[in-house]
Write a protein that holds these residues in place. Sequence first.
Motif, PDB file in Angstrom:
ATOM      1  N   GLU A   5       0.620  -0.855  -0.033  1.00  0.00           N
ATOM      2  CA  GLU A   5       0.330  -0.388  -0.206  1.00  0.00           C
ATOM      3  C   GLU A   5       0.969   0.804  -0.609  1.00  0.00           C
ATOM      4  O   GLU A   5       1.493   1.270   0.781  1.00  0.00           O
ATOM      5  CB  GLU A   5      -1.191   0.128   1.289  1.00  0.00           C
ATOM      6  CG  GLU A   5      -1.787   1.155   1.118  1.00  0.00           C
ATOM      7  CD  GLU A   5      -3.056   0.978   2.398  1.00  0.00           C
ATOM      8  OE1 GLU A   5      -3.845   1.636   2.252  1.00  0.00           O
ATOM      9  OE2 GLU A   5      -3.054  -0.337   2.782  1.00  0.00           O
ATOM     10  N   ILE A   6       0.323   1.742  -0.647  1.00  0.00           N
ATOM     11  CA  ILE A   6       1.645   3.485  -0.943  1.00  0.00           C
ATOM     12  C   ILE A   6       0.634   4.704  -0.597  1.00  0.00           C
ATOM     13  O   ILE A   6      -0.986   4.457  -0.686  1.00  0.00           O
ATOM     14  CB  ILE A   6       1.906   3.073  -2.033  1.00  0.00           C
ATOM     15  CG1 ILE A   6       0.163   3.633  -4.096  1.00  0.00           C
ATOM     16  CG2 ILE A   6       3.024   2.757  -3.025  1.00  0.00           C
ATOM     17  CD1 ILE A   6       1.474   3.910  -4.405  1.00  0.00           C
ATOM     18  N   SER A   7       0.449   5.307  -0.563  1.00  0.00           N
ATOM     19  CA  SER A   7      -0.046   7.132  -0.415  1.00  0.00           C
ATOM     20  C   SER A   7       0.096   7.967  -1.284  1.00  0.00           C
ATOM     21  O   SER A   7       1.932   8.387  -1.475  1.00  0.00           O
ATOM     22  CB  SER A   7       0.138   7.637   1.031  1.00  0.00           C
ATOM     23  OG  SER A   7       1.170   7.762   1.071  1.00  0.00           O
ATOM     24  N   ILE A   8      -0.613   8.266  -2.202  1.00  0.00           N
ATOM     25  CA  ILE A   8       0.603   9.486  -2.506  1.00  0.00           C
ATOM     26  C   ILE A   8      -0.449  10.976  -2.586  1.00  0.00           C
ATOM     27  O   ILE A   8      -2.155  11.103  -2.795  1.00  0.00           O
ATOM     28  CB  ILE A   8      -0.287   9.286  -4.966  1.00  0.00           C
ATOM     29  CG1 ILE A   8       0.130   8.286  -4.957  1.00  0.00           C
ATOM     30  CG2 ILE A   8       0.426  10.387  -5.265  1.00  0.00           C
ATOM     31  CD1 ILE A   8      -0.367   7.194  -4.288  1.00  0.00           C
ATOM     32  N   ASP A   9       0.694  12.400  -2.505  1.00  0.00           N
ATOM     33  CA  ASP A   9      -0.219  13.631  -2.149  1.00  0.00           C
ATOM     34  C   ASP A   9      -0.051  14.493  -3.576  1.00  0.00           C
ATOM     35  O   ASP A   9       1.046  14.307  -3.729  1.00  0.00           O
ATOM     36  CB  ASP A   9       0.485  14.518  -1.151  1.00  0.00           C
ATOM     37  CG  ASP A   9      -0.129  14.011   0.195  1.00  0.00           C
ATOM     38  OD1 ASP A   9      -0.730  14.862   0.965  1.00  0.00           O
ATOM     39  OD2 ASP A   9       0.168  12.430   0.757  1.00  0.00           O
ATOM     40  N   ALA A  10      -1.179  14.888  -3.900  1.00  0.00           N
ATOM     41  CA  ALA A  10      -0.698  15.840  -4.959  1.00  0.00           C
ATOM     42  C   ALA A  10      -2.039  16.809  -5.225  1.00  0.00           C
ATOM     43  O   ALA A  10      -2.835  17.337  -3.970  1.00  0.00           O
ATOM     44  CB  ALA A  10      -1.558  14.757  -6.523  1.00  0.00           C
ATOM     45  N   ALA A  11      -1.891  17.928  -5.526  1.00  0.00           N
ATOM     46  CA  ALA A  11      -2.392  19.155  -5.954  1.00  0.00           C
ATOM     47  C   ALA A  11      -3.170  18.725  -7.419  1.00  0.00           C
ATOM     48  O   ALA A  11      -3.235  18.207  -8.221  1.00  0.00           O
ATOM     49  CB  ALA A  11      -1.776  20.550  -6.480  1.00  0.00           C
ATOM     50  N   VAL A  12      -4.626  19.338  -7.114  1.00  0.00           N
ATOM     51  CA  VAL A  12      -5.540  19.364  -8.752  1.00  0.00           C
ATOM     52  C   VAL A  12      -5.908  20.567  -9.135  1.00  0.00           C
ATOM     53  O   VAL A  12      -6.466  21.587  -8.680  1.00  0.00           O
ATOM     54  CB  VAL A  12      -6.229  18.441  -8.616  1.00  0.00           C
ATOM     55  CG1 VAL A  12      -7.349  18.404  -9.977  1.00  0.00           C
ATOM     56  CG2 VAL A  12      -6.189  16.729  -7.576  1.00  0.00           C
ATOM     57  N   ASP A  13      -5.440  21.129 -10.122  1.00  0.00           N
ATOM     58  CA  ASP A  13      -4.987  22.410 -10.900  1.00  0.00           C
ATOM     59  C   ASP A  13      -5.578  22.450 -12.001  1.00  0.00           C
ATOM     60  O   ASP A  13      -5.576  22.223 -12.834  1.00  0.00           O
ATOM     61  CB  ASP A  13      -3.642  23.212 -10.951  1.00  0.00           C
ATOM     62  CG  ASP A  13      -4.085  24.344 -11.574  1.00  0.00           C
ATOM     63  OD1 ASP A  13      -4.603  25.179 -10.944  1.00  0.00           O
ATOM     64  OD2 ASP A  13      -3.470  25.616 -12.680  1.00  0.00           O
ATOM     65  N   GLN A  14      -7.136  22.766 -11.964  1.00  0.00           N
ATOM     66  CA  GLN A  14      -8.083  23.348 -13.025  1.00  0.00           C
ATOM     67  C   GLN A  14      -8.411  21.686 -13.635  1.00  0.00           C
ATOM     68  O   GLN A  14      -8.357  21.599 -15.217  1.00  0.00           O
ATOM     69  CB  GLN A  14      -7.464  24.257 -14.037  1.00  0.00           C
ATOM     70  CG  GLN A  14      -7.650  25.947 -13.044  1.00  0.00           C
ATOM     71  CD  GLN A  14      -7.326  26.815 -14.214  1.00  0.00           C
ATOM     72  OE1 GLN A  14      -8.113  27.006 -15.518  1.00  0.00           O
ATOM     73  NE2 GLN A  14      -6.410  27.134 -13.948  1.00  0.00           N
ATOM     74  N   GLY A  15      -8.467  20.674 -13.407  1.00  0.00           N
ATOM     75  CA  GLY A  15      -8.596  19.953 -13.222  1.00  0.00           C
ATOM     76  C   GLY A  15      -7.739  18.256 -13.478  1.00  0.00           C
ATOM     77  O   GLY A  15      -7.626  17.237 -14.280  1.00  0.00           O
ATOM     78  N   GLU A  16      -5.966  19.465 -13.965  1.00  0.00           N
ATOM     79  CA  GLU A  16      -4.639  18.410 -14.161  1.00  0.00           C
ATOM     80  C   GLU A  16      -4.772  18.154 -12.640  1.00  0.00           C
ATOM     81  O   GLU A  16      -4.119  18.913 -11.898  1.00  0.00           O
ATOM     82  CB  GLU A  16      -4.019  19.362 -14.406  1.00  0.00           C
ATOM     83  CG  GLU A  16      -2.421  18.693 -14.942  1.00  0.00           C
ATOM     84  CD  GLU A  16      -1.806  19.959 -15.640  1.00  0.00           C
ATOM     85  OE1 GLU A  16      -0.161  19.228 -15.750  1.00  0.00           O
ATOM     86  OE2 GLU A  16      -2.026  20.799 -15.639  1.00  0.00           O
ATOM     87  N   TYR A  17      -4.068  16.850 -12.770  1.00  0.00           N
ATOM     88  CA  TYR A  17      -3.841  15.885 -11.436  1.00  0.00           C
ATOM     89  C   TYR A  17      -2.070  16.074 -11.645  1.00  0.00           C
ATOM     90  O   TYR A  17      -1.409  15.815 -12.827  1.00  0.00           O
ATOM     91  CB  TYR A  17      -4.010  14.624 -11.657  1.00  0.00           C
ATOM     92  CG  TYR A  17      -3.262  13.805  -9.788  1.00  0.00           C
ATOM     93  CD1 TYR A  17      -4.111  14.355  -9.234  1.00  0.00           C
ATOM     94  CD2 TYR A  17      -2.602  12.330 -10.703  1.00  0.00           C
ATOM     95  CE1 TYR A  17      -3.901  13.387  -8.197  1.00  0.00           C
ATOM     96  CE2 TYR A  17      -2.214  12.357  -9.001  1.00  0.00           C
ATOM     97  CZ  TYR A  17      -2.980  12.396  -8.037  1.00  0.00           C
ATOM     98  OH  TYR A  17      -2.139  10.966  -7.035  1.00  0.00           O
ATOM     99  N   LEU A  18      -1.629  16.845 -10.192  1.00  0.00           N
ATOM    100  CA  LEU A  18       0.407  17.312 -10.346  1.00  0.00           C
ATOM    101  C   LEU A  18       0.441  16.131  -9.035  1.00  0.00           C
ATOM    102  O   LEU A  18       0.087  17.252  -8.077  1.00  0.00           O
ATOM    103  CB  LEU A  18       0.006  18.589 -10.256  1.00  0.00           C
ATOM    104  CG  LEU A  18      -0.575  19.515 -11.300  1.00  0.00           C
ATOM    105  CD1 LEU A  18      -0.767  21.212 -10.578  1.00  0.00           C
ATOM    106  CD2 LEU A  18      -0.180  19.333 -12.482  1.00  0.00           C
ATOM    107  N   PRO A  19       1.360  15.009  -9.113  1.00  0.00           N
ATOM    108  CA  PRO A  19       1.730  14.857  -7.511  1.00  0.00           C
ATOM    109  C   PRO A  19       3.048  15.275  -7.561  1.00  0.00           C
ATOM    110  O   PRO A  19       3.261  15.984  -8.204  1.00  0.00           O
ATOM    111  CB  PRO A  19       1.839  13.118  -8.259  1.00  0.00           C
ATOM    112  CG  PRO A  19       2.174  13.150 -10.001  1.00  0.00           C
ATOM    113  CD  PRO A  19       1.369  14.727 -10.517  1.00  0.00           C
ATOM    114  N   MET A  20       2.616  15.195  -5.968  1.00  0.00           N
ATOM    115  CA  MET A  20       4.048  16.080  -4.911  1.00  0.00           C
ATOM    116  C   MET A  20       4.900  14.567  -4.637  1.00  0.00           C
ATOM    117  O   MET A  20       6.270  15.098  -5.566  1.00  0.00           O
ATOM    118  CB  MET A  20       2.725  17.122  -4.092  1.00  0.00           C
ATOM    119  CG  MET A  20       2.073  18.039  -4.861  1.00  0.00           C
ATOM    120  SD  MET A  20       1.903  19.315  -3.410  1.00  0.00           S
ATOM    121  CE  MET A  20       1.274  17.274  -2.228  1.00  0.00           C
TER     122      MET A  20
END
Length: 432
Positions: free
Chosen positions: A207-222
């Motif tokens: 199991e993993i986790s991914i923190d990400a930003a979503v900007d105007q529908g674009e998924y941006l993994p951090m």
Amino acid sequence: MNPYADTLLAIGSGLEPYRKYLARSVHARARELGLNLVLLNNIEPTWQRNYFDEFAVANLFDHEQLRARGREIARRRSVVGLLCWDEPLVQPAADLAAELGVPGLSPEGVRGCRDKHRTRTALTAAGLLQPGFQLTRSLDEARRAADRIGYPVVVKPQALGASMGVVLVGDAMELAAAFDTAAGASAIGDAPFRGTALVEEYAVGPEISIDAAVDQGEYLPMFVARKRTGHEPYFEEIGHTVDAADPLLHDAELIRTLAQAHRVLGVENGITHSEVRLTARGPLIIEVNGRLGGDLIPFLGHIATGVDPGAVLVDIATGRRPTVRPTRNVVAGIRFGYPRQDCRVRSVTVPAHATGLVTAAPMVEPGAELRLPPGGYIARHSFVVCEAATADHCDELLDTAVTLVELDADPLEPIVAGDPFTLPAGLLDADA
């Protein structure tokens, strides 16, 4: 402070051990942008005074009070963004943001994330890999669901975080206790989800986790965190490791799956914390949370990658394009200290120095009662954070550092079966 400057409104600070680093980053980015910070919180501020310009106190678990105080602040100030990283408050915070007309995760997007049954239903309908599942309201329903899905199954509350009340069930003999645990844990959640339990097929794989930003529908993994769990058959999260060079950040199937899931759930703008099992059939999303990750995972991400989650949060909340390009390339990890049995804490001593140690801290005060599942959850007395050049070396450093923590405690008798479970004193940012 300029009382006429644009203002960011934060709903709930969270607890100092878990969220002080985030308040510090948010404060720094807000100052860069010339923004004031106002905190609407459950209790009178202490450590928060170093990071916020104004405070308002209300019972935030009463969502009508939360909205009323938020409206009052908005009448006096020019609120241009709203922040919330506290799981129990993300839904009313999203509702208030929509009312004020400021950027952020939409109420519909938060509902798609927070209600695990709703998440499963939407992702399954969209053709994404999901386990067999059923929402149940009684033990008889749970038995029928488990028989149909096939053992082993996972039984969990419909809308809680931190793996509270989540149980792996190997056969029909274990189901009754697991249903009681999950449904009982739901009592601390929002009223619409109490007394229910989700029965799911058990997905095999790390199991993993991914923190990400979503900007105007674009998924941006951090950043990606590798999760370590314990206390089987429960899923207590005892540690995480973030590697800036983790190949999963560039795994096309994983990122495509997450991006599609966010579109399906209606997440157009915001920050999310997704949990995924890497199964033989492909990445299977366990849940998507409408907030930054807990357990200091974003703190690890900042150390490992240089990406500042507080700055990203401020940018997203004010409609700016966030910067998620890494500037560091190391590994950071955390390990939580748990007691061997239920206990009342006398003292906790953490190491001041150890190879690779970034920080360490107690997580409870003397007198706190720590109870392990199923009588309690998140019974952590301390944490240690280490940094290294490789994941294996980081794990070695964490193994050593955690042995340097000293817990002095008195044993407690186990909770009687059927009694409500307890959380460690101070786990929720509310008055006792």
